[in-house]
Design a protein around this motif. Sequence first.
Motif, PDB file in Angstrom:
ATOM      1  N   PRO A 105      -7.985   4.528  -5.552  1.00  0.00           N
ATOM      2  CA  PRO A 105      -6.654   4.283  -5.676  1.00  0.00           C
ATOM      3  C   PRO A 105      -5.724   5.117  -4.706  1.00  0.00           C
ATOM      4  CG  PRO A 105      -7.826   5.155  -7.731  1.00  0.00           C
ATOM      5  CD  PRO A 105      -8.824   4.832  -6.457  1.00  0.00           C
ATOM      6  N   PRO A 155       3.244   3.787  -3.623  1.00  0.00           N
ATOM      7  CA  PRO A 155       3.317   5.287  -4.346  1.00  0.00           C
ATOM      8  C   PRO A 155       3.981   6.486  -3.495  1.00  0.00           C
ATOM      9  CG  PRO A 155       1.340   4.109  -4.295  1.00  0.00           C
ATOM     10  CD  PRO A 155       1.895   3.288  -3.626  1.00  0.00           C
ATOM     11  N   LYS A 172       0.846  -1.294   0.032  1.00  0.00           N
ATOM     12  CA  LYS A 172      -0.118  -0.001   0.036  1.00  0.00           C
ATOM     13  C   LYS A 172       0.898   1.332   0.077  1.00  0.00           C
ATOM     14  CE  LYS A 172      -3.738  -2.111   2.422  1.00  0.00           C
ATOM     15  NZ  LYS A 172      -4.695  -2.615   1.091  1.00  0.00           N
ATOM     16  N   ARG A 206      -3.230   7.881  -3.976  1.00  0.00           N
ATOM     17  CA  ARG A 206      -2.437   8.874  -4.460  1.00  0.00           C
ATOM     18  C   ARG A 206      -1.898   9.869  -3.610  1.00  0.00           C
ATOM     19  NH1 ARG A 206      -6.662   8.974  -8.841  1.00  0.00           N
ATOM     20  NH2 ARG A 206      -6.059   7.545 -10.389  1.00  0.00           N
ATOM     21  N   ASP A 232      -1.339   7.337   1.622  1.00  0.00           N
ATOM     22  CA  ASP A 232      -1.424   8.608   0.878  1.00  0.00           C
ATOM     23  C   ASP A 232      -1.152   9.765   1.722  1.00  0.00           C
ATOM     24  OD1 ASP A 232      -3.693   8.546   2.774  1.00  0.00           O
ATOM     25  OD2 ASP A 232      -5.185   8.354   1.043  1.00  0.00           O
ATOM     26  N   ARG A 254       7.710   5.601  -3.563  1.00  0.00           N
ATOM     27  CA  ARG A 254       8.380   5.966  -4.710  1.00  0.00           C
ATOM     28  C   ARG A 254       8.552   7.569  -4.963  1.00  0.00           C
ATOM     29  NH1 ARG A 254       4.512   3.437  -8.694  1.00  0.00           N
ATOM     30  NH2 ARG A 254       5.361   1.239  -8.587  1.00  0.00           N
ATOM     31  N   MET A 255       7.627   8.276  -4.320  1.00  0.00           N
ATOM     32  CA  MET A 255       7.663   9.527  -4.389  1.00  0.00           C
ATOM     33  C   MET A 255       8.868  10.165  -3.468  1.00  0.00           C
ATOM     34  SD  MET A 255       4.399  12.287  -3.340  1.00  0.00           S
ATOM     35  CE  MET A 255       4.427  11.844  -1.621  1.00  0.00           C
TER      36      MET A 255
END
Length: 453
Positions: free
Chosen positions: A446, A303, A300, A448, A385, A306-307
Amino acid sequence: MSQTVPPNLVSRTWSHPAEPPKAIPDAADIVIIGGGIIGISTAWFLARQGIDVVVCEKGHIAGEQSGRNWGWVRQQGRDSREMPMIVESLRIWRQLGEAIGEDVGFREQGILYLIDNDTQFERFAAWVKAVEHYNIGSRLIDARELGGLVQGTTARWLGALYTASDGRAEPHKATPALARAAAREGAAIFTACAVRGIESSAGRVSAVVTEHGTISTSTVLCAGGAWTSMFCRSLGIRVPQLRVRGTVARTAPSNRVVCNGNMIEGRLALRRRLDGGYTLAHGTTLEHPITPSTIRFGPKFIPALRMERRNLRLSLGRAFVDEWNTPKRWSLDEQSPFEKCRVLDPRPNRRILRQIREHTDVLFPELAGVPIVESWAGTIEMTPDVIPVIDQAEALPGFFIATGFSGHGFGIGPGAGKAIAGLLTGDGSGIDLREFRLGRFFDGTPIRPQTSV
Ligand SMILES: Cc1cc2nc3c(=O)[nH]c(=O)nc-3n(C[C@H](O)[C@H](O)[C@H](O)COP(=O)(O)OP(=O)(O)OC[C@H]3O[C@@H](n4cnc5c(N)ncnc54)[C@H](O)[C@@H]3O)c2cc1C
């Protein structure tokens, strides 16, 4: 002449013991777990409405994140989903000192994100456009205007993203002052009072079990910061949450003003303090100690990882073993993990402290003679997120969760407290909390992240 950081300089601010309660009440309308800015702000809003609210804190008020943060109170650069709550929070901060009769150090001195390349410029320009309708005055400024806000530097920046309506406050003052105000309004606030677990009856919350006894209640808020996922797991509720460590330092008071508000660039983050000194941190580096939770929740967080890939340093060591050895469930009449660690007090990273010193001296030679007099670290907790969870647990009616405020929870604290109080009473607050549902991590929404930790 440039100074080095003494190797053994570790904060003592949080080492004093908290006072345990002499007695706790048998019952309350609402019990809050956690005496950080989220739990305490919520208690303040509830107590002002005459609601019988109890706060249980295992250590002392603001002993963890809320007393260790940089002290930035910012709208700038926020995730669009947090904007309504942070705009309201700034409104509350502006009046807070007067409302509670204590100076919490809030000063509307602006925030600067310094720009040294075109990609940053474009990203910030897009953000300014996206939040235009909030009228908070964020704008891009050029190098000339920046020169009036940041002085005595050897560096040349292209300009900055600037929000003059943002501010700074003193973390060691704000939450304790709010706690005193909440107590004056009738809230009962207990330190050295760990909550071990929850009792339920007919499928909903009926009591909170603390190390000092049981409090009957129909409504509980878990505002346990970095402990929330573990607490919820013991109740069978899954809250994806990981921890990162930030190292911070402060200088002695100084009359050299290089920036009166807050500024950040790749190497250095700086906040002018009420005492005239500066709170300093590395501009980008954060550390994530790998634990079993990293593996459990890893997919989870892809993302977000990665950022943050350029800023995050991963390490494998003691934290993995400690979490592995911590029980997942425990009997409520025995000592719980929350009593074994009263205050999360990670050691600051010495390498990062050396870099903070070096970068300060290079960027602001005038500060080279100003000694660093204290250093510390704090454990920040984040959701996949990078925005909070503010919700009632579907599996356990009456049990509410407010966590995952990431590196932005101090500024948004009073606004969140108002919103959470409205959720707990059912009266609402005008702030839409749908984006903060816990279920978003499990229903295919999603994931994000918009902003960094
Ligand atoms: C180094 C660093 C820099 C940061 N900089 C900024 C910044 O500049 N601006 C900003 O807006 N935010 C910043 N943050 C983030 C901000 O500090 C947090 O988001 C915010 O303080 C979270 O508040 P909280 O009340 O949720 O958690 P916390 O302050 O961590 O409070 C949770 C409390 O719950 C208690 N608790 C947990 N479990 C139990 C239990 N079972 N029983 C009783 N008590 C329990 C803990 O002891 C703790 O005191 C920073 C954080 C760090 C660490």
